[in-house]
Write an enzyme that holds these catalytic residues in place. Structure first.
Site, mmCIF file in Angstrom:
data_model
loop_
_atom_site.group_PDB
_atom_site.id
_atom_site.type_symbol
_atom_site.label_atom_id
_atom_site.label_comp_id
_atom_site.label_asym_id
_atom_site.label_seq_id
_atom_site.Cartn_x
_atom_site.Cartn_y
_atom_site.Cartn_z
ATOM 1 N N HIS A 75 -20.872 -2.564 17.222
ATOM 2 C CA HIS A 75 -20.403 -1.390 16.508
ATOM 3 C C HIS A 75 -20.621 -2.007 15.138
ATOM 4 O O HIS A 75 -19.747 -2.872 14.598
ATOM 5 C CB HIS A 75 -19.039 -1.181 16.657
ATOM 6 C CG HIS A 75 -18.807 -0.480 18.224
ATOM 7 N ND1 HIS A 75 -18.301 0.852 18.194
ATOM 8 C CD2 HIS A 75 -18.861 -0.944 19.443
ATOM 9 C CE1 HIS A 75 -18.233 1.234 19.675
ATOM 10 N NE2 HIS A 75 -18.695 0.096 20.356
ATOM 11 N N ARG A 91 -15.807 2.250 14.159
ATOM 12 C CA ARG A 91 -14.945 2.978 14.738
ATOM 13 C C ARG A 91 -13.454 2.262 15.302
ATOM 14 O O ARG A 91 -13.945 0.893 15.817
ATOM 15 C CB ARG A 91 -15.741 3.760 15.961
ATOM 16 C CG ARG A 91 -14.462 4.358 16.803
ATOM 17 C CD ARG A 91 -15.503 5.083 17.979
ATOM 18 N NE ARG A 91 -15.761 6.644 17.855
ATOM 19 C CZ ARG A 91 -16.600 7.131 18.223
ATOM 20 N NH1 ARG A 91 -17.669 6.786 18.769
ATOM 21 N NH2 ARG A 91 -16.595 8.491 18.037
ATOM 22 N N THR A 92 -12.479 2.367 15.041
ATOM 23 C CA THR A 92 -11.453 1.674 15.683
ATOM 24 C C THR A 92 -10.967 2.536 16.839
ATOM 25 O O THR A 92 -10.839 3.718 16.815
ATOM 26 C CB THR A 92 -10.212 1.810 14.458
ATOM 27 O OG1 THR A 92 -10.543 0.869 13.277
ATOM 28 C CG2 THR A 92 -9.007 1.046 15.238
ATOM 29 N N HIS A 93 -10.967 1.936 17.834
ATOM 30 C CA HIS A 93 -10.778 2.491 19.317
ATOM 31 C C HIS A 93 -9.205 2.386 19.620
ATOM 32 O O HIS A 93 -8.422 1.545 19.136
ATOM 33 C CB HIS A 93 -11.748 1.766 20.394
ATOM 34 C CG HIS A 93 -12.645 2.090 20.520
ATOM 35 N ND1 HIS A 93 -13.757 1.308 19.806
ATOM 36 C CD2 HIS A 93 -13.646 3.203 20.995
ATOM 37 C CE1 HIS A 93 -15.102 1.928 19.876
ATOM 38 N NE2 HIS A 93 -14.727 3.165 20.577
ATOM 39 N N GLU A 129 -13.051 3.238 34.501
ATOM 40 C CA GLU A 129 -12.147 3.856 35.463
ATOM 41 C C GLU A 129 -12.289 3.407 36.859
ATOM 42 O O GLU A 129 -13.537 2.747 37.287
ATOM 43 C CB GLU A 129 -12.584 5.256 35.698
ATOM 44 C CG GLU A 129 -12.377 6.185 34.477
ATOM 45 C CD GLU A 129 -13.076 5.929 33.210
ATOM 46 O OE1 GLU A 129 -14.363 5.355 33.384
ATOM 47 O OE2 GLU A 129 -12.800 6.163 32.254
ATOM 48 N N ASN A 168 -24.227 5.015 31.338
ATOM 49 C CA ASN A 168 -24.259 4.565 32.803
ATOM 50 C C ASN A 168 -23.431 5.756 33.488
ATOM 51 O O ASN A 168 -22.905 6.782 33.242
ATOM 52 C CB ASN A 168 -23.182 3.380 32.902
ATOM 53 C CG ASN A 168 -21.593 3.538 32.229
ATOM 54 O OD1 ASN A 168 -21.379 3.692 30.913
ATOM 55 N ND2 ASN A 168 -20.831 3.874 33.036
HETATM 56 I I1 8IG Z 1 -20.524 3.349 27.213
HETATM 57 O O1 8IG Z 1 -17.917 4.773 32.275
HETATM 58 C C1 8IG Z 1 -18.973 3.963 28.398
HETATM 59 N N1 8IG Z 1 -17.889 4.193 27.919
HETATM 60 N N2 8IG Z 1 -14.050 5.145 29.898
HETATM 61 N N3 8IG Z 1 -15.881 4.790 31.328
HETATM 62 C C2 8IG Z 1 -15.284 5.152 30.033
HETATM 63 N N4 8IG Z 1 -15.903 4.804 28.855
HETATM 64 C C3 8IG Z 1 -17.145 4.531 28.961
HETATM 65 C C4 8IG Z 1 -18.013 4.350 30.068
HETATM 66 C C5 8IG Z 1 -17.360 4.748 31.240
HETATM 67 N N5 8IG Z 1 -19.270 4.086 29.849
#
Ligand code: 8IG
Length: 274
Positions: free
Chosen positions: A73, A94-96, A195, A237
């Site tokens: 980032h 970006r601040t998450h 998750e 993914n």
């Molecule tokens: I890149 O599979 C990315 N960010 N929550 N789940 C969540 N955030 C993500 C994922 C994912 N892949």
């Protein structure tokens, strides 16, 4: 006293965003930016393609911005002159929400972009795909979101309509560039863990197509600021349990790198048409 002025809960976040916007105007020499883009995982290279970079500022030099928590980032703000003459502000910092600094810090870049004049906010991210036919590397237009952070950038009795949050008009423009772009509902989870497979099934059952850790809170703040929003996810993914192998951040980075040339070109074309 506060390392970041946004951490002073008595301060006005909009005044801090206005101060940040004047600093950007001063440091870039561009009084007004027309559109703003936040570049998430996989999207960083797009900035090189959308136009001519006329100024690059380390985000940490601007009031309220935080150091990026993550490699990959880029912590910079760029002013880009688009071929049509418009000015784009590219936010590579970006601040998450999962960083735990509170939602004001998360949406500061969006509020700053609005204060800098932007009327269109392009939010991009890397996400997990819930639909099986989306292979890693697939870009998806965000049609709507489900905010599972249980938080909001709005404070007090601020009731804001979120119908058509991800502008139908802007999605139409994107489809004009690539008619084959799929659309999906983005589910923002808090993270930073991915998750469980059961949570992915829940997200699917409630109407989600993508899972991620950004964007929804930013989109709400952008709407509050009166901006039109375009959201784009890169499926890096398949979400947990949809793909049979464990998720890894490395895999996410690699899928992003591989898709980068294609999605960067796509984004550049879309931005050129906005
Ligand atoms: I890149 O599979 C990315 N960010 N929550 N789940 C969540 N955030 C993500 C994922 C994912 N892949």
């Amino acid at each position: 006293m506060f390392t970041n002025p946004l951490d002073d809960t008595a301060a006005d976040p909009f005044a801090i965003a206005a101060a940040a916007a004047s600093e950007i105007a001063e440091k870039t020499g561009v009084a007004r930016h027309d559109i703003a883009l936040t570049l998430g995982s996989g999207w960083a290279r797009a900035a090189d393609l959308i136009g001519e970079t006329t100024a690059t500022i380390p985000a940490t030099e601007i009031t309220g911005f935080s150091k990026p928590a993550l490699d990959g980032h880029v912590g910079s703000l760029r002013s880009i002159l688009l071929p049509g003459g418009k000015r784009a502000l590219v936010i590579g910092a970006r601040t998450h929400y999962y960083e735990g600094h509170g939602v004001r810090r998360v949406v500061h870049s969006v509020r700053t972009a609005a204060a800098a004049g932007a009327t269109v906010m392009v939010l991009t991210n890397g996400a997990g795909g819930i639909r099986e036919h989306w292979k890693p590397g697939t870009p998806v237009l965000i049609s709507d979101h489900i905010n599972l952070t249980a938080d909001s950038p709005l404070e007090g009795a601020t009731f804001i309509d979120l119908t058509d949050l991800y502008s139908q008009r802007l999605r139409g423009i994107a489809h004009g560039i690539d008619a084959s772009l799929d659309e999906g509902v983005y589910v923002q989870n808090r993270g930073p863990h991915y998750e469980t497979p059961a949570e992915v099934q829940m997200a699917k059952a409630i109407g989600g197509d993508l899972v991620g850790m950004s964007t929804a809170l930013e989109a709400i703040a952008a709407r509050q600021a009166g901006m039109e929003i375009l959201g784009l996810s890169l499926v890096t993914n398949l979400a947990a349990g949809i793909q049979k192998t464990p998720l890894s951040h490395q895999e996410v980075i690699e899928a992003g790198k591989e898709a980068e040339p294609v999605i960067s070109a796509l984004l550049a074309q879309i931005v050129g048409a906005l």
